[in-house]
Scaffold this motif. Sequence first.
Motif, PDB file in Angstrom:
ATOM      1  N   PHE A  95      61.716  66.908  77.261  1.00  0.00           N
ATOM      2  CA  PHE A  95      62.983  66.616  76.766  1.00  0.00           C
ATOM      3  C   PHE A  95      63.672  65.884  78.165  1.00  0.00           C
ATOM      4  O   PHE A  95      64.561  65.073  77.592  1.00  0.00           O
ATOM      5  CB  PHE A  95      63.832  67.968  76.309  1.00  0.00           C
ATOM      6  CG  PHE A  95      63.411  68.452  75.008  1.00  0.00           C
ATOM      7  CD1 PHE A  95      63.418  67.397  73.793  1.00  0.00           C
ATOM      8  CD2 PHE A  95      63.109  69.580  74.652  1.00  0.00           C
ATOM      9  CE1 PHE A  95      63.272  67.839  72.585  1.00  0.00           C
ATOM     10  CE2 PHE A  95      62.710  70.117  73.484  1.00  0.00           C
ATOM     11  CZ  PHE A  95      63.081  69.063  72.286  1.00  0.00           C
ATOM     12  N   ASN A 139      69.312  71.712  64.697  1.00  0.00           N
ATOM     13  CA  ASN A 139      68.502  71.373  65.763  1.00  0.00           C
ATOM     14  C   ASN A 139      67.383  72.639  65.401  1.00  0.00           C
ATOM     15  O   ASN A 139      67.356  73.519  66.318  1.00  0.00           O
ATOM     16  CB  ASN A 139      68.898  71.608  67.146  1.00  0.00           C
ATOM     17  CG  ASN A 139      68.096  71.280  68.188  1.00  0.00           C
ATOM     18  OD1 ASN A 139      67.005  71.027  68.152  1.00  0.00           O
ATOM     19  ND2 ASN A 139      68.659  71.773  69.415  1.00  0.00           N
ATOM     20  N   GLY A 142      65.404  73.400  68.752  1.00  0.00           N
ATOM     21  CA  GLY A 142      66.476  74.264  69.822  1.00  0.00           C
ATOM     22  C   GLY A 142      66.411  75.687  69.364  1.00  0.00           C
ATOM     23  O   GLY A 142      66.798  76.539  70.246  1.00  0.00           O
ATOM     24  N   GLN A 146      63.144  75.214  71.963  1.00  0.00           N
ATOM     25  CA  GLN A 146      62.925  74.092  72.855  1.00  0.00           C
ATOM     26  C   GLN A 146      64.059  73.140  72.784  1.00  0.00           C
ATOM     27  O   GLN A 146      64.392  72.420  72.010  1.00  0.00           O
ATOM     28  CB  GLN A 146      61.599  73.344  71.856  1.00  0.00           C
ATOM     29  CG  GLN A 146      60.284  74.086  71.837  1.00  0.00           C
ATOM     30  CD  GLN A 146      59.651  74.401  73.241  1.00  0.00           C
ATOM     31  OE1 GLN A 146      59.678  73.144  74.097  1.00  0.00           O
ATOM     32  NE2 GLN A 146      59.209  75.620  73.346  1.00  0.00           N
ATOM     33  N   HIS A 147      64.662  73.452  73.634  1.00  0.00           N
ATOM     34  CA  HIS A 147      66.092  72.736  73.798  1.00  0.00           C
ATOM     35  C   HIS A 147      66.333  71.950  74.980  1.00  0.00           C
ATOM     36  O   HIS A 147      65.806  72.376  76.271  1.00  0.00           O
ATOM     37  CB  HIS A 147      67.130  73.961  74.171  1.00  0.00           C
ATOM     38  CG  HIS A 147      68.668  73.570  73.418  1.00  0.00           C
ATOM     39  ND1 HIS A 147      69.277  72.732  74.347  1.00  0.00           N
ATOM     40  CD2 HIS A 147      69.434  74.054  72.481  1.00  0.00           C
ATOM     41  CE1 HIS A 147      70.732  72.650  73.843  1.00  0.00           C
ATOM     42  NE2 HIS A 147      70.799  73.161  72.490  1.00  0.00           N
ATOM     43  N   ARG A 150      67.803  73.750  78.137  1.00  0.00           N
ATOM     44  CA  ARG A 150      66.945  74.710  78.850  1.00  0.00           C
ATOM     45  C   ARG A 150      66.523  74.437  80.398  1.00  0.00           C
ATOM     46  O   ARG A 150      66.266  73.449  80.882  1.00  0.00           O
ATOM     47  CB  ARG A 150      65.704  74.897  77.921  1.00  0.00           C
ATOM     48  CG  ARG A 150      64.783  76.149  78.565  1.00  0.00           C
ATOM     49  CD  ARG A 150      63.717  76.338  77.660  1.00  0.00           C
ATOM     50  NE  ARG A 150      62.836  77.430  78.023  1.00  0.00           N
ATOM     51  CZ  ARG A 150      61.891  77.554  78.962  1.00  0.00           C
ATOM     52  NH1 ARG A 150      61.464  76.168  79.454  1.00  0.00           N
ATOM     53  NH2 ARG A 150      60.967  78.458  79.250  1.00  0.00           N
ATOM     54  N   SER A 198      60.377  68.417  64.946  1.00  0.00           N
ATOM     55  CA  SER A 198      59.847  67.775  66.054  1.00  0.00           C
ATOM     56  C   SER A 198      58.575  66.698  65.794  1.00  0.00           C
ATOM     57  O   SER A 198      58.428  65.786  66.557  1.00  0.00           O
ATOM     58  CB  SER A 198      58.934  68.960  66.835  1.00  0.00           C
ATOM     59  OG  SER A 198      58.078  69.585  66.076  1.00  0.00           O
ATOM     60  N   PRO A 225      68.344  65.574  70.313  1.00  0.00           N
ATOM     61  CA  PRO A 225      68.306  65.843  72.099  1.00  0.00           C
ATOM     62  C   PRO A 225      69.332  64.697  72.655  1.00  0.00           C
ATOM     63  O   PRO A 225      69.812  65.127  73.665  1.00  0.00           O
ATOM     64  CB  PRO A 225      66.809  65.563  72.213  1.00  0.00           C
ATOM     65  CG  PRO A 225      66.032  66.031  71.151  1.00  0.00           C
ATOM     66  CD  PRO A 225      67.021  65.572  69.949  1.00  0.00           C
ATOM     67  N   ILE A 228      73.082  65.856  72.220  1.00  0.00           N
ATOM     68  CA  ILE A 228      73.171  67.133  72.900  1.00  0.00           C
ATOM     69  C   ILE A 228      73.510  66.685  74.516  1.00  0.00           C
ATOM     70  O   ILE A 228      74.597  67.124  75.258  1.00  0.00           O
ATOM     71  CB  ILE A 228      72.273  67.899  73.005  1.00  0.00           C
ATOM     72  CG1 ILE A 228      72.151  68.754  71.681  1.00  0.00           C
ATOM     73  CG2 ILE A 228      72.619  69.261  73.924  1.00  0.00           C
ATOM     74  CD1 ILE A 228      70.864  69.643  71.336  1.00  0.00           C
TER      75      ILE A 228
END
Length: 302
Positions: A95, A139, A142, A146-147, A150, A198, A225, A228
């Motif tokens: 990411f 998300n 997320g 899986q953000h 993170r 994903s 992503p 964000i």
Amino acid sequence: MDPLEQFEITKSYLLDRLPKELSSPKVLIICGSGLGGLADLLTDNVSFDYADIPGFKASHVPGHKGALVFGHLGSKSTPVMCMVGRFHYYEGHSFFSNTLPVRIAKLLGVTHLIVTNAAGGLNSLYKPGDIMVIDDHINFPGLAGQHPLRGLNLDSFGPRFLPLSDAYDFDLRLKFFKIIKELGITRNVYEGTYCYVSGPTFETRAECRMLQTIGADAVGMSTVPEVIIARHSGIKVLGLSLITNAAVFTKPPSAKQALINGLDSIVDQTDGMASHAEVLENANNAATDLKKLIEHFVSNLE
């Protein structure tokens, strides 16, 4: 390498090669599958292959050229930077790598992000060729950990705990719909919720039913992503989904029932099945309207 050090290396590489009039872009445009032609509208353009930019990854997805293009757009010659193709989590990139261009855009002075994507229609009203203005998102990766934020927070960009209830700017959405009216665009344009998954597989029938049940109007493998990180950086966002295929919701044909009915042959399950070729074809067909709308939208930004 320390993230801030990587950002500085990438930023310096670009600034050393850009003319002064393009070194402080106002808008970042991210082009989704089949929408790379948006960059053709830019004048005085300077292009960089992703492979040559420190910190950037190569794009391997059909319909994603893999170039960062700077130029002027619209009646006011607004300086913009345009990603012709993006990076995806399913390609194996982190990411951090996927969203690095957004951080660089912020450091160069970008205040607005226009992010586009090709998406599958979950809302029963949506048909291929329609446009959805994103007003919210789900998300999925997320929510499972899986953000893109993170890890250690980059305090120089934004807060540790970022509210996203205003992720998609109301004023920008209102401006976009006014431009649709002014230009007399007849293509169906909706507002709705985008669900990020994903990939790289297209969703199963059961997954489509689930996503529709939880409130998603369209589904795709990107965008969230980047949004964000843009919001974490204080950049305002307009998100646009081009509906390129309709999701399949019906349950698979029952082999058991077929046997009961005396059918002993293979049943075709490909009706309505999504393909990347279909995505690119429908994106290309609608690209003319979308390019016109984005050009006028940028011209009307304050």
